[in-house]
Design a protein around this motif. Structure first.
Motif, PDB file in Angstrom:
ATOM      1  N   VAL A 269       0.829  -1.203   0.000  1.00 28.65           N
ATOM      2  CA  VAL A 269       0.000   0.000   0.000  1.00 28.65           C
ATOM      3  C   VAL A 269       0.866   1.256   0.000  1.00 28.65           C
ATOM      4  O   VAL A 269       0.437   2.321  -0.454  1.00 28.65           O
ATOM      5  CB  VAL A 269      -0.957  -0.015   1.215  1.00 28.65           C
ATOM      6  N   LEU A 270       2.117   1.155   0.450  1.00 31.50           N
ATOM      7  CA  LEU A 270       3.030   2.308   0.448  1.00 31.50           C
ATOM      8  C   LEU A 270       3.787   2.426  -0.868  1.00 31.50           C
ATOM      9  O   LEU A 270       3.814   3.490  -1.486  1.00 31.50           O
ATOM     10  CB  LEU A 270       4.025   2.195   1.611  1.00 31.50           C
ATOM     11  N   THR A 271       4.446   1.344  -1.301  1.00 33.28           N
ATOM     12  CA  THR A 271       5.226   1.427  -2.541  1.00 33.28           C
ATOM     13  C   THR A 271       4.327   1.676  -3.751  1.00 33.28           C
ATOM     14  O   THR A 271       4.792   2.159  -4.777  1.00 33.28           O
ATOM     15  CB  THR A 271       6.054   0.149  -2.763  1.00 33.28           C
ATOM     16  N   ALA A 272       3.027   1.384  -3.614  1.00 32.84           N
ATOM     17  CA  ALA A 272       2.094   1.627  -4.722  1.00 32.84           C
ATOM     18  C   ALA A 272       1.923   3.112  -5.012  1.00 32.84           C
ATOM     19  O   ALA A 272       1.537   3.488  -6.128  1.00 32.84           O
ATOM     20  CB  ALA A 272       0.729   1.002  -4.406  1.00 32.84           C
ATOM     21  N   ILE A 273       2.212   3.982  -4.025  1.00 31.42           N
ATOM     22  CA  ILE A 273       2.023   5.414  -4.262  1.00 31.42           C
ATOM     23  C   ILE A 273       3.280   6.077  -4.814  1.00 31.42           C
ATOM     24  O   ILE A 273       3.248   7.265  -5.147  1.00 31.42           O
ATOM     25  CB  ILE A 273       1.576   6.143  -2.971  1.00 31.42           C
ATOM     26  N   ILE A 274       4.383   5.328  -4.954  1.00 32.56           N
ATOM     27  CA  ILE A 274       5.629   5.933  -5.449  1.00 32.56           C
ATOM     28  C   ILE A 274       5.508   6.413  -6.895  1.00 32.56           C
ATOM     29  O   ILE A 274       5.914   7.544  -7.203  1.00 32.56           O
ATOM     30  CB  ILE A 274       6.816   4.959  -5.275  1.00 32.56           C
ATOM     31  N   PRO A 275       4.970   5.604  -7.837  1.00 29.66           N
ATOM     32  CA  PRO A 275       4.863   6.104  -9.227  1.00 29.66           C
ATOM     33  C   PRO A 275       4.098   7.422  -9.351  1.00 29.66           C
ATOM     34  O   PRO A 275       4.617   8.373  -9.971  1.00 29.66           O
ATOM     35  CB  PRO A 275       4.161   4.953  -9.951  1.00 29.66           C
TER      36      PRO A 275
ATOM     37  N   GLU B 284      -8.303  -1.002   9.634  1.00 39.20           N
ATOM     38  CA  GLU B 284      -8.777   0.366   9.851  1.00 39.20           C
ATOM     39  C   GLU B 284      -8.773   1.209   8.587  1.00 39.20           C
ATOM     40  O   GLU B 284      -9.697   1.988   8.339  1.00 39.20           O
ATOM     41  CB  GLU B 284      -7.927   1.042  10.932  1.00 39.20           C
ATOM     42  N   ASP B 285      -7.729   1.053   7.765  1.00 45.32           N
ATOM     43  CA  ASP B 285      -7.591   1.887   6.572  1.00 45.32           C
ATOM     44  C   ASP B 285      -8.066   1.198   5.298  1.00 45.32           C
ATOM     45  O   ASP B 285      -7.844   1.710   4.200  1.00 45.32           O
ATOM     46  CB  ASP B 285      -6.129   2.327   6.410  1.00 45.32           C
ATOM     47  N   MET B 286      -8.692   0.059   5.425  1.00 53.07           N
ATOM     48  CA  MET B 286      -9.173  -0.641   4.233  1.00 53.07           C
ATOM     49  C   MET B 286     -10.367   0.094   3.623  1.00 53.07           C
ATOM     50  O   MET B 286     -11.031   0.877   4.312  1.00 53.07           O
ATOM     51  CB  MET B 286      -9.554  -2.083   4.593  1.00 53.07           C
ATOM     52  N   PRO B 287     -10.643  -0.154   2.335  1.00 50.74           N
ATOM     53  CA  PRO B 287     -11.744   0.556   1.652  1.00 50.74           C
ATOM     54  C   PRO B 287     -13.092   0.343   2.337  1.00 50.74           C
ATOM     55  O   PRO B 287     -13.614  -0.766   2.369  1.00 50.74           O
ATOM     56  CB  PRO B 287     -11.728  -0.061   0.248  1.00 50.74           C
ATOM     57  N   LYS B 288     -13.655   1.411   2.883  1.00 56.41           N
ATOM     58  CA  LYS B 288     -14.903   1.310   3.645  1.00 56.41           C
ATOM     59  C   LYS B 288     -16.110   0.991   2.763  1.00 56.41           C
ATOM     60  O   LYS B 288     -17.085   0.421   3.227  1.00 56.41           O
ATOM     61  CB  LYS B 288     -15.156   2.624   4.393  1.00 56.41           C
ATOM     62  N   LYS B 289     -16.045   1.366   1.475  1.00 58.27           N
ATOM     63  CA  LYS B 289     -17.187   1.149   0.594  1.00 58.27           C
ATOM     64  C   LYS B 289     -17.124  -0.182  -0.148  1.00 58.27           C
ATOM     65  O   LYS B 289     -18.062  -0.538  -0.862  1.00 58.27           O
ATOM     66  CB  LYS B 289     -17.287   2.297  -0.424  1.00 58.27           C
TER      67      LYS B 289
ATOM     68  N   THR C 129      -6.596  11.477  -2.567  1.00 63.77           N
ATOM     69  CA  THR C 129      -7.903  11.441  -1.904  1.00 63.77           C
ATOM     70  C   THR C 129      -8.912  10.651  -2.727  1.00 63.77           C
ATOM     71  O   THR C 129     -10.012  10.363  -2.248  1.00 63.77           O
ATOM     72  CB  THR C 129      -8.433  12.864  -1.651  1.00 63.77           C
ATOM     73  N   LEU C 130      -8.561  10.304  -3.973  1.00 64.23           N
ATOM     74  CA  LEU C 130      -9.424   9.457  -4.791  1.00 64.23           C
ATOM     75  C   LEU C 130      -9.367   8.003  -4.336  1.00 64.23           C
ATOM     76  O   LEU C 130     -10.172   7.175  -4.763  1.00 64.23           O
ATOM     77  CB  LEU C 130      -9.006   9.530  -6.271  1.00 64.23           C
ATOM     78  N   SER C 131      -8.421   7.700  -3.468  1.00 68.71           N
ATOM     79  CA  SER C 131      -8.232   6.331  -2.999  1.00 68.71           C
ATOM     80  C   SER C 131      -9.421   5.861  -2.178  1.00 68.71           C
ATOM     81  O   SER C 131     -10.174   6.655  -1.606  1.00 68.71           O
ATOM     82  CB  SER C 131      -6.950   6.240  -2.166  1.00 68.71           C
ATOM     83  N   SER C 132      -9.579   4.552  -2.122  1.00 65.89           N
ATOM     84  CA  SER C 132     -10.594   3.967  -1.239  1.00 65.89           C
ATOM     85  C   SER C 132      -9.987   3.563   0.096  1.00 65.89           C
ATOM     86  O   SER C 132     -10.697   3.123   0.992  1.00 65.89           O
ATOM     87  CB  SER C 132     -11.227   2.738  -1.919  1.00 65.89           C
ATOM     88  N   PHE C 133      -8.645   3.721   0.228  1.00 65.03           N
ATOM     89  CA  PHE C 133      -7.951   3.393   1.464  1.00 65.03           C
ATOM     90  C   PHE C 133      -7.875   4.624   2.357  1.00 65.03           C
ATOM     91  O   PHE C 133      -7.366   5.676   1.940  1.00 65.03           O
ATOM     92  CB  PHE C 133      -6.538   2.876   1.185  1.00 65.03           C
ATOM     93  N   GLY C 134      -8.360   4.491   3.566  1.00 66.92           N
ATOM     94  CA  GLY C 134      -8.363   5.624   4.488  1.00 66.92           C
ATOM     95  C   GLY C 134      -6.977   6.187   4.735  1.00 66.92           C
ATOM     96  O   GLY C 134      -6.796   7.404   4.817  1.00 66.92           O
ATOM     97  N   GLY C 135      -5.979   5.317   4.840  1.00 66.34           N
ATOM     98  CA  GLY C 135      -4.622   5.786   5.089  1.00 66.34           C
ATOM     99  C   GLY C 135      -4.064   6.598   3.944  1.00 66.34           C
ATOM    100  O   GLY C 135      -3.405   7.620   4.154  1.00 66.34           O
ATOM    101  N   THR C 136      -4.323   6.151   2.706  1.00 67.62           N
ATOM    102  CA  THR C 136      -3.841   6.886   1.528  1.00 67.62           C
ATOM    103  C   THR C 136      -4.546   8.230   1.405  1.00 67.62           C
ATOM    104  O   THR C 136      -3.929   9.239   1.044  1.00 67.62           O
ATOM    105  CB  THR C 136      -4.064   6.045   0.260  1.00 67.62           C
ATOM    106  N   ILE C 137      -5.845   8.255   1.702  1.00 65.05           N
ATOM    107  CA  ILE C 137      -6.596   9.514   1.673  1.00 65.05           C
ATOM    108  C   ILE C 137      -6.014  10.494   2.691  1.00 65.05           C
ATOM    109  O   ILE C 137      -5.783  11.673   2.386  1.00 65.05           O
ATOM    110  CB  ILE C 137      -8.087   9.261   1.982  1.00 65.05           C
TER     111      ILE C 137
END
Length: 805
Positions: A282-288, A442-447, A738-746
């Motif tokens: 979930v972290l290395t995915a945001i590097i690109p 906790e940070d998984m996609p709520k929807k 903020t388009l993410s479905s993961f609370g942590g990424t948002i």
């Protein structure tokens, strides 16, 4: 160390780049192809992030548990809450659904209504036999209803495990092979048998709502969500940054060049992951997408400088040479400070963050090299920019913005400082209200549908996150002794009183069930043997049974030596504060029940390890932030060699961090693995604006005979435009997350964007105000000793290349 990085060196670099254009482009192309081939080594993570180092005590204990009992996260559960499930029609459809799953080699065991087995007393052989609970040949509505009643009323062993007596909800278990739990085969199994199409088809045929969960299922769908979002982030980042870039520069070719640079940077970032054989998490995915967001400001500074030079004298060769030699050095320093913000994660001793820090910091440096090579070379082959491409340099809205800044620091300086002090005080108050939180889900996609299923199992069966207690009796077969069973039973009674935990399961449940079966299945006897004589009879039956069928009866509760017992419960998604209280309560009971000289008791499990990892990570990331501040301070010292200037440069960048942390406290946003990353990232990026401003300020001082006011205002006019452009790009670029479905990424994206917005205002208003207010103390040349790195020197031999061109 950096003394050789002077203006003559950068003039030399500019010459080499512009004289070897074809060769450098070929090298970039070949390296891009090489990095592209590394993509085949990329793999996606199949486990949750382990935030603790391997040698940490909690990890060692967890590994010891896995060695004794195997992987705990191999359970998939399927649940229903509908009375119409217990009909002949629906049971047959469900039977067919499960039969298809049982044929898969990846399945270890299924525990469902049609293959449920119960203990039957064999008085002749003095043992228990396992017999089917349901006779498949007798499936009628009346028979099924009778079995439903029997399950709910006569089998307390399965209460909380397979059914909720109060609500009527049922769930069934599928144990997959522990060897494939953390491999790609798990993904194949989940999507083969639990695809949305298969679930929809089952629900349409039966009219039931199927709920699927369990760690293998959650991990698989969560990982798929991460994969799906990589493309979303990259596409959205390219779109928003290209639109902003075009809005600022009104040039298709400038926009296209910048997009080409960052796309190559994205390819290199993926290649780095493959080359180093790192998993995509979930972290290395945001590097690109991060590379896109950070790379565009580099392009803005370089292209903006090129266009300024063209507008000034119209000489292309001289303009390109100055872009490299004058802006290249400053851009290197800003990229180094940004890379330093990410590099501090390398020292956290967490594999997850170390890999993130290595890949991010390396690719930020790669990105600088790309920008410095590609942008000047491509522009060298293009015609001079037209007047319409240079119009943005004198835009009215930018002039108005710059004049507003000048007016503010000139006439309202006291208000600026008062506001800064108020922000500081409020920030400190807010920081004291921040709470630490963190759980696996906790940070998984709520929807996402799978998250709604998690909530179903939390409500009906008190959670899906395993919490384990391993009891070492220090003696072979000690787990089966009556004194141990009684202690475990008392511990389980304590667990049942904790609302956040599910009904526990252990060897005690099996012994209770054995006694009930000994008394011909009477549920009133579901309890531990009450006398030595009774215990002898019951355990004799159990012992005789385990000799024949030990795998089915005991393997999940006691290890092969009989020395270690296991108590399994499941936990709701709770914060670390509640988890700490539960841990304290359990530990107090454990210490009371299990004397340390006779027992070693370990609390472990995925949920427990993650909670401990959160606290460990928060502590280490606070240290990494301090390390980032120290490291960047040292870089600033090399730049300006003035202690006062270091302090002045740090204040406008630390204040936004305090402001963001304060907002987190007031808004109830907790400190957790995702949000704690904000500060090191934002600090490393926001310092870039400070470097650009102070570099220009020092240059203006030398040109204006050390007149502070004129130098400050001139710096605002020239550096302010690029600072505004880059900050806007960074703000909207990070907002993409903020388009993410993961609370942590948002949280990461929004908080970094907000911090960088505060930092822009701070660097454009507070920093100049500080310089003007400290005029008397920094107006002498001694405060500006000749720097080790002269990042904006005017004494360049630019005509050398111009003449040769």
């Amino acid at each position: 160390m950096f003394k050789w990085l002077n203006s003559r060196f950068w003039n030399y670099i500019a010459g080499r780049i512009l004289r070897n254009r074809i060769g450098l482009l070929i090298l970039v192309g070949l390296f891009t192809v090489f990095m592209g081939f590394q993509w085949k080594n990329m793999r996606f993570t199949f486990t949750e992030a382990n935030l603790l180092p391997d040698h940490h005590e909690v990890n060692v204990q967890y590994q010891s548990f896995l060695d004794k009992f195997g992987e705990e996260g191999n359970l998939i559960v399927v649940g229903f809450k509908d009375s119409t499930f217990f009909t002949a029609k629906n049971l047959k459809i469900w039977d067919a659904f499960v039969d298809d799953i049982k044929k898969d080699k990846a399945v270890d065991l299924t525990l469902s209504i049609e293959d449920l087995q119960v203990l039957s007393k064999d008085t002749t052989a003095q043992k228990f036999n396992l017999v089917p609970f349901v006779n498949r040949k007798s499936i009628t509505d009346a028979y099924v209803k009778e079995k439903e009643k029997e399950l709910f009323n006569d089998l307390p062993f399965y209460e909380g495990m397979l059914f909720n007596k109060e609500s009527g909800a049922v769930r069934f278990a599928i144990y997959i092979d522990k060897k494939i739990v953390n491999t790609a085969a798990r993904k194949d199994f989940v999507f083969k048998h639990f695809s949305q199409e298969k679930i929809d088809a089952f629900e349409k045929e039966t009219g039931l709502d199927m709920h699927v969960s369990g760690m293998p299922y959650i991990r698989t769908l969560n990982a798929q969500s991460i994969i799906d979002e990589i493309g979303l982030f990259v596409g959205a980042a390219l779109l928003i940054t290209s639109l902003l870039f075009f809005f600022f520069f009104r040039s298709y070719r400038a926009t296209l060049i910048s997009m080409c640079v960052v796309i190559i940077g994205v390819m290199w970032s993926f290649g780095t992951l493959g080359l180093l054989h790192y998993e995509i998490t979930v972290l290395t995915a945001i590097i690109p997408p991060l590379i896109i967001v950070i790379g565009i400001p580099n392009c803005i500074f370089l292209i903006n400088k090129y266009q300024q030079e063209i507008k000034l004298h119209g000489n292309k060769a001289k303009s390109l040479q100055r872009v490299i030699s004058k802006v290249g050095n400053a851009t290197l320093m800003t990229n180094l400070t940004t890379a330093a913000g990410f590099a501090t994660f390398i020292f956290t001793d967490s594999k997850l963050l170390t890999e993130f820090g290595i890949v991010a910091s390396l690719n930020i440096v790669f990105l600088f090299i790309l920008c410095l090579i590609i942008i000047p070379i491509i522009y060298s082959y293009m015609p001079l920019p037209k007047d319409k491409h240079l119009e943005h340099l004198g835009k009215n809205y930018m002039n108005s913005f710059i004049k507003w800044i000048e007016n503010t620091i000139k006439n309202y300086r006291i208000a600026v400082f008062a506001t800064a002090i108020i922000v500081l005080v409020l920030g400190v108050i807010g920081i004291n209200q921040i709470k630490i939180s963190g759980s696996i889900i906790e940070d998984m996609p709520k929807k996402a549908p799978f998250f709604k299923d998690i909530l179903f199992f939390e409500n009906e069966f008190d959670g899906v996150m395993p919490l384990e207690i391993m009891i070492d009796t220090k003696k072979p077969k000690g787990a089966m002794k009556s004194v141990t069973l009684k202690r475990i039973n008392e511990l389980q009674e304590e667990i049942e009183e904790i609302p956040e935990l599910s009904k526990p399961v252990s060897i005690v449940n099996l012994v209770k069930y054995a006694k009930q079966s000994y008394y011909n299945g009477n549920p009133d006897y579901y309890e531990l043997p009450s006398s030595k004589l009774e215990e002898g009879f019951v355990l004799t039956y159990v012992k005789n049974s385990t000799q024949e069928n030990s795998q089915n009866l005991l393997k999940s509760y006691v290890d092969s030596t009989g020395q270690y017992a296991r108590v399994t419960t499941f936990m709701k998604d709770i914060g670390t504060d509640k988890m700490a209280k539960i841990e304290e309560r359990l530990q107090e009971k454990i210490d009371k029940l299990f004397p340390k000289e006779r027992y070693n008791v370990t609390v472990t499990g995925k949920a427990f390890v993650f909670e401990k990892g959160t606290h460990y990570l928060v502590h280490n990331l606070v240290l990494s932030l301090l390390f980032a501040i120290i490291l960047i301070s040292l870089l600033m010292a090399y730049l300006f060699r003035s202690f006062k200037m270091i302090i002045i440069s740090l204040l406008p960048n630390i204040l936004p961090l305090i402001m963001t942390a304060g907002l987190m406290g007031f808004l109830g946003i907790p400190i957790k693995p995702s949000t704690i990353l904000v500060f090191s990232i934002a600090f490393g990026i926001s310092v870039d604006d400070t470097i650009h401003f102070l570099a220009k300020y020092r240059q203006e001082l030398k040109q204006n005979n050390w007149r502070i006011k004129k130098s400050v205002y001139n710096s605002i006019k020239e550096a302010g435009v690029s600072m505004f452009y880059t900050s806007v790009v960074l703000f909207f670029g990070f907002s993409v997350f903020t388009l993410s479905s993961f609370g942590g990424t948002i949280a990461l994206g929004s908080l970094v964007a907000l911090t960088l917005l505060f930092a822009m205002i701070s660097n454009l208003i507070l920093l100049p105000a500080l310089l003007l207010s400290l005029e008397k103390t920094i107006a002498n040349k001694e405060e500006f000793i000749e720097p080790t790195i002269d990042i904006l020197s005017e004494n360049l031999e630019e005509d050398e290349i111009s003449n040769e061109e």
